[in-house]
Enzyme design. Structure first.
Site: not given
Ligand code: FBP
Length: 552
Positions: A81, A145, A176, A202-203, A205, A243, A252, A428
């Site tokens: 991602g 991916r 991964d 990187k991520t 998350d 609201y 994730r 992102r």
């Molecule tokens: P990475 O772990 O590859 O950095 O991706 C993170 C993420 O943005 C998660 O937060 C999310 O669940 C997922 O990618 C969404 O995946 P996609 O880009 O395939 O829709």
């Protein structure tokens, strides 16, 4: 192509480097520590990584480096991602390579790891780099991916490395992808190939971290982007006073993003999946905890609020996890039969008697569209795609139902009108914050020094991140040091351990000590947009998570 004013201004931003790397290429020395061990399963990992296991930690200091001026050919991959700052990792790597030797070459593999397998490249020139400095996105070379896992894919990767004469491959990815980097490094060594492999953390998350990797890049910018949006919604909620906003946040499995955003914005409710699992809460109990805040606030005439929900929540609610696991198994075993059913009603009827009693009751109690989402197409591994389950809508509908019951019992007199949101893709590809711009550039530059030092199977690391950038400590951590064995698709595999929210860690403890007040009163914090120009206390602060974790 037209360029926005901010993008033009960001081109001119010179990312800050640690003093050890900023003094000129001739003044970097390498210090190697003692051999290391993996975090667990040492025996199995030593056997699997016979050539690369147990390397020492590498740290760069001031001094003279013998080999840094070698002419090098390197390939770089963006994997998984998007995360803000990826382009700056490539810029740091490029600048390091060219400072070392102006004839060095950098290839970008197109579309992620498949670019290495299929030898699809773009030679990265100074002109290309300059068009992407300090910008968000992965669009310079794209991402993907694909996992390098079969014997054919490993062999094809080696073939590409040989054809291009690669001295090294840099893999910019999450847990991964970096597990893959470790396997590739071992494979190249085993085949006697000279190509080194270096990873970069990187991520968005934030779940690739440990003692040596303080944070993954992108987490800072993504959380600040979501927090700006959450703060704006809080201000709207506090203005209109009508609201409740239920906001699902990407991340994730781990709840780091939700927790950081909660610390930055002080919402009324923030669920933490890891806590829900540890306490073994049912879906009903999770809904009760939300209702408690709604009811309390309504007694103060505040029929509005904000609730943050981590993306992976449903898989951390034990009864939901059981239901999802049973569905995955039943559907995988009778794929054809299930595939022949044309509507959700037929699918549900078919599942009656096949699911265990409690799971069947739970499925039946869920709103129709949510039950439908649980029955949607599986991913290539046969798992339900949790990020596509609209947890925010599920919780809104269950909260409405519960509040109606409370109202009938005379325990609630307020009004409840709720709106759902999902923030993920919005954060992102933002322009990287100064922190991410600097951190990424330093990670890329360090990757170059690791390559020039002849190291392989390392993750580029930059530490001491809560200090000003010139005091950051750059180097590399052996990938095998972060690994253990875990069950994946029926067999034990070597993997880098994912970092979930630690319930005894300072970020969660701080949140826990404040959340009761936030649940009742309006304590919203409005962090505003990321600032790129201005005083350091506004522009250069790392996340609250990092500051709390590193507090001495
Ligand atoms: P990475 O772990 O590859 O950095 O991706 C993170 C993420 O943005 C998660 O937060 C999310 O669940 C997922 O990618 C969404 O995946 P996609 O880009 O395939 O829709």
């Amino acid at each position: 192509m037209e360029t926005a004013a901010l993008q033009k201004a960001r081109y001119a931003y010179q990312p800050k480097l640690p003093a050890t790397l900023a003094g000129g290429i001739g003044e970097i020395a390498l210090e190697l520590g003692t051999p290391t061990e993996s975090i667990a399963d040492q025996k199995e990992l030593r056997e699997l990584f016979q050539h690369s296991y147990g390397k020492p930690i590498a740290t760069f200091t001031r001094g003279t480096h013998q080999t840094i001026r070698k002419r090098l050919t390197v390939g770089v991959i963006l994997s998984g991602g998007q995360a803000p700052g990826g382009h700056n990792v490539i810029a740091g790597l490029f600048d390091g390579l060219k400072q070392g030797n102006s004839e060095s070459k950098l290839y970008g593999f197109l579309g992620g790891p498949s670019g290495l397998i299929e030898n699809k490249t773009l030679e990265i020139t100074g002109e290309i780099i300059d068009a992407y400095r300090n910008t968000g996105g992965f669009d310079m070379i794209g991402s993907g991916r694909t996992k390098i896992e079969t014997a054919e894919q490993f062999a094809a990767s080696l073939e590409t490395a040989k054809k291009l004469g690669l001295d090294a491959v840099v893999i910019i990815g999450g847990d991964d992808s970096n597990t893959n980097a470790a396997l590739l490094a071992e494979y190249f060594l085993d085949k006697g190939a000279a190509t080194q492999v270096i990873g970069c953390p990187k991520t968005i998350d934030g779940d690739l971290k440990n003692e040596y990797i303080e944070t993954s890049f992108g987490f800072d910018t993504a959380c600040k982007t979501y927090s700006e949006l959450i703060g704006n919604i809080e201000r709207d909620a506090n203005s209109a006073k009508k609201y409740w906003h239920f906001i699902k946040l990407m991340g994730r499995a781990a709840s780091h993003i939700a927790l950081e955003c909660a610390l930055q914005t002080q919402p009324n409710v923030c669920l933490i999946s890891e806590e829900v699992e540890a306490k073994g809460l049912s879906l009903g109990q999770v809904v009760d905890s939300i209702c408690a805040s709604v009811v309390k606030r309504s007694e103060n005439k505040e029929n509005f609020g904000v609730a943050l929900i981590p993306e992976g929540l449903v898989e951390f609610i034990p009864e939901m996890k059981r239901l999802i696991d049973e569905l995955n198994d039943i559907i995988a075993l009778r794929e054809k039969e299930f595939g022949a059913l044309s509507s959700h009603e037929e699918q549900r009827a078919w599942l009656n008697g096949k699911l265990s009693g409690p799971s069947w009751e739970l499925l039946e109690s869920l709103p129709g569209d949510i039950a439908g989402e649980l029955l949607m197409d599986r991913d290539p591994h046969g798992n339900v795609q949790v990020s596509r389950i609209e947890t925010e809508k599920l919780l809104i509908s269950m909260t409405e139902k519960k509040l109606a019951e409370l109202k009938a019992q005379g325990k609630y007199k307020g009004k409840f009108s709720a709106l759902g949101h999902f923030f993920g893709y919005e954060g992102r590809c933002a322009f990287p914050s100064n922190f991410d711009a600097d951190y990424c550039y330093a990670l890329g530059f360090s990757a170059f020094v690791l390559i020039a030092s002849g190291l392989t199977g390392y993750l580029s690391s930059v530490r001491n991140l809560t200090a000003p950038a010139d005091q950051w400590v750059a180097g590399g951590v052996p990938l095998t040091m972060m690994m253990n064995m875990e069950q994946r698709h029926g067999s034990m595999k070597p993997v880098i351990r994912k970092a979930l929210v630690e319930l005894d860690g300072r970020p969660f403890k701080t949140f826990e000590s404040l959340r009761n007040a936030w649940a009742e009163k309006t304590c919203f914090l409005f962090p505003g947009a990321i600032q790129y120009f201005g005083p350091p206390e506004v522009c250069d602060q790392p996340t609250k998570t990092l500051r709390l974790e590193r507090q001495k």
